[in-house]
Each structure stands twice: as C-alpha cells, then as structure tokens.
Design a protein around this motif. Structure first.
Motif, short mmCIF file in Angstrom:
data_model
loop_
_atom_site.label_atom_id
_atom_site.label_comp_id
_atom_site.label_asym_id
_atom_site.label_seq_id
_atom_site.Cartn_x
_atom_site.Cartn_y
_atom_site.Cartn_z
N VAL A 123 -5.05 -11.54 4.50
CA VAL A 123 -4.79 -12.33 3.28
C VAL A 123 -3.75 -13.41 3.59
CG1 VAL A 123 -3.72 -12.22 0.98
CG2 VAL A 123 -5.48 -10.56 1.61
N ALA A 147 -5.99 -11.27 -2.83
CA ALA A 147 -7.15 -12.07 -2.38
C ALA A 147 -7.91 -12.60 -3.58
CB ALA A 147 -8.05 -11.21 -1.50
N PRO A 151 -13.14 -14.28 -2.68
CA PRO A 151 -13.26 -13.65 -1.36
C PRO A 151 -14.54 -12.84 -1.31
CG PRO A 151 -11.57 -12.57 -2.69
CD PRO A 151 -11.99 -13.79 -3.44
#
Lengths: 309, 292
Positions: free
Chosen positions: B150, B186, B252
């Motif tokens: 991340v 994320a 993501p």
C-alpha cells in the motif's frame, strides 16, 4: 525562572521547511495530526500527509513502502502506540529490511501524565535499542530537534526519534553539533558523571549545580544517542570519574542506564553506575509529579551521586 | 548481494518477447511450461535443504510464473529503476517458490538454489532484500507485505509513476489484522495501481482455514473493504492473466486465486500434513517424474 521552548513546535516547523526544499519528504500519521502538531504540514502539503487512521501496524508498513519508492517518510505518532503496537513492523519492515523511515515518537516518557501507563512511552528505549539497523536518538532541545531532522533528510536512515511534549530549557550551545553516535558534552567534571537524555538533561544540570555548591565536580553528558551509543564518552567517564548516575524518563531495565552499565562492566574497573528512572508502572499523577515520584529531580539526582561518592 | 545471471536474464527477455507476441493458447502454454520448471526447482531446492514449505510453494507457483513471464514490467538488470512494477511475496515462508522464480528470471544463478537455507547462504528461509536481488521487502512474519505494498502504491502515485504493485498473501495469513488495516487504506485511497492476490488454498499450518478461523465469504469481505474482486482458478494461466489486468473501477484489485496446496504432485495435493514436510528421496523422484 529559566525560559523553556517547545520541541514539538520546532519539529513541526522544521519538517515544513525541509518539505519545501525536498519533495521526497512526506509525513505519515495515525489520526495524530493534532497531537503531532502536523496541522501546518497538512495545510502546506495535503497530498504529502498520509493519515492511515488508527492503525499503527499499517502506518509503519505503509511508511516502509513509501521509503521503498525513494520518499523520506517521517512517521509522527504517540510514542507508546508507535513502538508498542507496531514493534514487529519496525523490526521486519524497517530495521531488518533497511527501509529508511524516520519514526518520530511524540510525547514520550510520562508526558501524558495522568492518562496513565497505557499512554506512557517508557519501554521504547529498551525495545528500539534492541534492534540492529535502527538508530535511536533523543534530541534534548529545539536546537537538537532541528539538527536531527536536517541530518536525517540529508542522509535518511532507519531511526527512532523521541520528540518531547513538554517545554524544555535550552541545554545545548549555539555552536554545538549533531553527530551520529556522539553524546553532547554539557559540562566538564572530575568526581562524578551525570548522564541525562531528553527531559532529564536539564535536571542533571540542576544536580550538577547543587553538587558544585558542595564542592563536588560533576561532569554532565547529554546522551542524545542511545543507539549507536557513544562508547568513548562512557569509557572516559568511567575512567576519569568515580561514579556515573544515569537519569532517564524511561524504564531502567534495558534503557540508557542498562546500555551505559554494560559498557562500564566490560571495562572491569569498578566504576559505579547508578540508574534513576522507572522500575514499575506509574501511579496517577501529572508529568511533573511523576518525575518527582521517580526521583528524576535535580535534588534527588544530586543526592544519589553524593551518597555513592 | 547475489549477482544478476546475465545469460539467464537474456533468455528470460527473449521468452517475455515471445509471450507478448504469442496468441492466447501459445502464451498460456509458454507460461505453464515455466511453471512446471519452477515446480521442479522447488522440489530439488527443498530436497537440497531438507527443509521448506512445499505445500504453499506449489500452490503459488502458477501465480508467480504468470506474473514474471507474462505481466510484470521489470528487468533483473534494472532492479532499482523507480518505474518498475513491484511484486511482494507476503507469505514469505514460500521463499523457495520465489527464489526458484527469480532465478528463472535471471536475478541470480539457478545453481544458487542448491544453497537454500545452508549456513551463510543469501537464500534464507524467508526472503531478505539486502542479499537477494528482486526482493522488495523482507517478509516472514505474516501480515507485513500488504501494508508495505500500500505504501509503495501511494508512493508511486505521489511521484506520478504509473507502475503497478502486486502483493501475494496466503489465505490463512488474512487472519492477521494488519492486512485488514491495509485493505481499508487501499480502498480509502482508491489505489487502482495495487493488486492483492490471495492464494486461496484453504489450508493453513494446522488445519483448514474454515475450521480454524473462517475467511468466507472472502470475495464479499474484500469487496466490502473497497476492492474490485476477481475470483479465478489460481492454476489457470489464462484466468490469471485476465485477472491481473488493470483496475476498471478505480479501486484496488483483489484476486482470489482458488488453488490447491501442493499442486502438481499428486501425493502432496490438498493434504494439511504437507505444509512443511520434506519428501524422502523416493518421493522426490516420484514428484519429479510427475513434473517431467
């Protein structure tokens, strides 16, 4: 009354100045914009403040990842949660991996006073000192705070910095330098050596004044570096003075006093090393009251030295 | 630090070009063949060390082969280039699979695999980036790779670099809370340059994941944390190639790769006792025969 200065303010101002000159500088925090005094940074560089929320393990891992892309992350988080909650991340992701992250433990020691032992960061020096690949430094006044940050941006390195919450007097000279692994010599002396770090440096100076009035010559060292340790300064103190008193706002098991004692013990010359610090979880009280409770006052440090001589 | 094997790296570059130019069926077959070779290296590497995590190594192999031979934009001769794609093996105990793959790409000589876990070897039981080129961060304790990934994804985006970050976790590993802290970030940051791959073999060291601390419904949980979820057969190169494509939602990507622990060796497949059991000489011969 001696004038005192705010280390956190010096920290925040310096960080903003450094960020202006160097785009690699980023701040990482855990919902600690206020407590880490990052409001100004956030205003100036909103994209470069990564606030992961209340999630310290992720915070340290994210900082390691940022460093892995060439950025220079300053993690700003209350010392107890940074070093306690994320110890394994500090070990594996920073110290062992070698990612160059600067961990800034804010409000260390018993700065949070009445909030109690859960919020005290007094184990941090022991925990962080045990990690190879991680520097541990404690700037004692705003001048050292500024010098530490400038040095770390010039040459980033995995580091734990303690940034004090309460105002402190200036304990360094204008021409003093910040050199990795070097204690700052505050005062020469030949009978006893008093070693302090962070908040306790001013208190050892006070103790030295009291001892001087009794005709005892006290050397005072500002142990701004816990790791790497200034072995030369410790060896000289052990060889040239009879007693070393180490005063730390931290647990004495594994902290600075333990580090000093280990070096002196290796010499085998019999110099006494006496720790003044915490031996148990603190009772309820303000920071000032607790420092007095654990004997971290000029008067008690002088008394401990006198008794040992 | 181990040195690049230029001759191997050259062969890998040539194969990458071939894979990129191939039609889908040929592409799949070229990558699957590399996966077979990597599996053979895993067996011989573990045999030489008489130690290793054979079950998880064999379950993640097709993911590794697909990434390094068909997806990642990187080069062993340019290990420090900022504009490279990154891969982190968060399940660091499967180091033998990662080392076998990195050696196949030319990050170091394949002969070096014989030193796995030997005294003084660079090839520790868990990967060390300071000794082995191609390792992005040191892993081993579980739940570390995803937060670092991340951070890399945020760092690349901040610097305007469009490289991608891939991280593979075990499924049992998702029992570590740090992963969910990282997934929250994320999702919050909308890290479309991040792909999280879960090696969903449904077994952990001591028992099945669902018997131990259940993860299902895993795809729904990942989606709830803000991921674009793709559930695939983790041994199908074609499905993995499709799953490793860019995010289409700005979120993501989470790839749930359904796998079989010990994949490719019949007597090891899907058996909890093969988490880190070491095959006998006879079993090694049998395994290599099955992977011929």
């Amino acid at each position: 009354m001696t004038e005192t200065f705010d280390n956190r303010k010096a920290f925040a101002e310096t960080l903003i100045e450094l960020a202006a000159d160097d785009e690699r500088v980023v701040a990482v925090c855990n919902d600690s914009v206020g407590s880490s005094n990052l409001g100004g940074f956030k205003e100036a560089y909103p994209d470069r403040l990564i606030n992961v929320g209340i999630a310290e393990q992720n915070m340290v891992g994210v900082a390691a990842g940022l460093a892995a892309t060439g950025l220079v992350p300053f993690v700003c988080s209350a010392g107890p949660f940074l070093t306690g909650r994320a110890t394994e991340q500090i070990k594996a992701d920073i110290a062992y991996s070698g990612h160059k992250v600067i961990l800034c433990g804010m409000s260390p020691g018993m700065a949070y006073g009445e909030l109690g032992p859960t919020h005290h960061s007094v184990e941090d020096l022991s925990w962080m000192r045990a990690l190879p690949g991680l520097d541990v430094a404690v700037p004692a006044d705003p001048r050292q705070t500024r010098q530490a940050l400038e040095a770390l941006v010039a040459e980033p390195r995995g580091t734990y910095l303690r940034i004090g919450r309460h105002k402190v007097p200036t304990v360094t000279d204008e021409d003093s330098t910040w050199e990795r692994g070097r204690f700052n010599s505050v005062r020469e002396g030949k009978d006893v050596t008093l070693i302090g770090l962070g908040t306790t440096v001013a208190r050892t100076i006070e103790a030295a004044d009291l001892l001087a009035a009794d005709g005892v010559s006290a050397r005072v060292l500002n142990a701004a570096w816990v790791s790497p340790l200034d072995r030369d300064a410790i060896v000289a103190a052990a060889e040239e003075t009879r007693v070393i008193v180490v005063a730390e706002e931290a647990n004495i098991s594994g902290g600075l006093s333990a580090a000093v004692a280990q070096v002196v013990a290796e010499l085998g010359i019999g110099t006494k090393v006496i720790p003044v610090g915490l031996t148990e979880f603190a009772p309820t009280g303000s920071n000032d009251w607790l420092l007095e409770h654990f004997g971290l006052t000029g008067g008690n440090i002088a008394e401990v030295a006198r008794e040992a001589l | 630090m181990l040195q690049t094997d230029e001759s191997r790296a050259g062969a890998w570059r040539e194969l990458r070009r071939k894979v990129d130019a191939a039609d889908p069926a040929e592409r799949e077959s070229l990558i699957a063949d590399q996966a077979r070779i990597i599996r053979r290296h895993i067996i011989t590497t573990i045999d030489a060390a008489r130690a290793g995590h054979i079950g998880g190594d064999l379950s993640i192999t097709d993911v590794l082969a697909t990434l390094y031979f068909g997806v990642l934009r990187l080069d062993p001769s340019e290990g420090d280039r900022l504009e490279r794609d990154r891969f982190i093996l968060s399940k660091g105990h499967c180091a033998a699979a990662l080392y076998s793959t990195l050696a196949r790409v030319g990050y170091f000589a394949e002969d070096e695999l014989a030193s796995f876990m030997a005294a003084g070897s660079a090839l520790n039981g868990h990967p060390n980036r300071n000794k082995v080129p191609g390792i992005e961060t040191n892993t081993g304790p579980l739940g570390h790779g995803l937060p670092v990934a991340v951070g890399e994804a945020i760092g690349l985006r901040l610097q305007g670099v469009d490289s991608r970050v891939f991280v593979a976790t075990g499924d049992g590993e998702l029992q570590e809370g740090s992963n969910w802290e990282a997934l929250m970030s994320a999702g919050h940051y909308g890290l479309e340059n991040l792909t999280v791959i879960v090696d969903r073999n449904r077994l952990q060291q001591g028992a099945g994941t669902e018997e131990t601390n259940g993860l299902d419904p895993l795809p729904e949980r990942l989606a709830a944390f803000g991921c674009e979820v793709r559930e695939v057969d983790g041994h199908s190169v074609a499905e993995l190639l499709a799953a490793f494509g860019p995010s289409t939602t700005g979120k993501p990507v989470a790839v749930v790769a359904n796998t079989t622990k010990g994949k490719g060796v019949s007597f090891i497949e899907d058996r909890v006792e093969w988490h880190h059991k070491v095959p006998t000489a006879e079993q090694v011969a049998l395994a290599l025969e099955e992977l011929a």
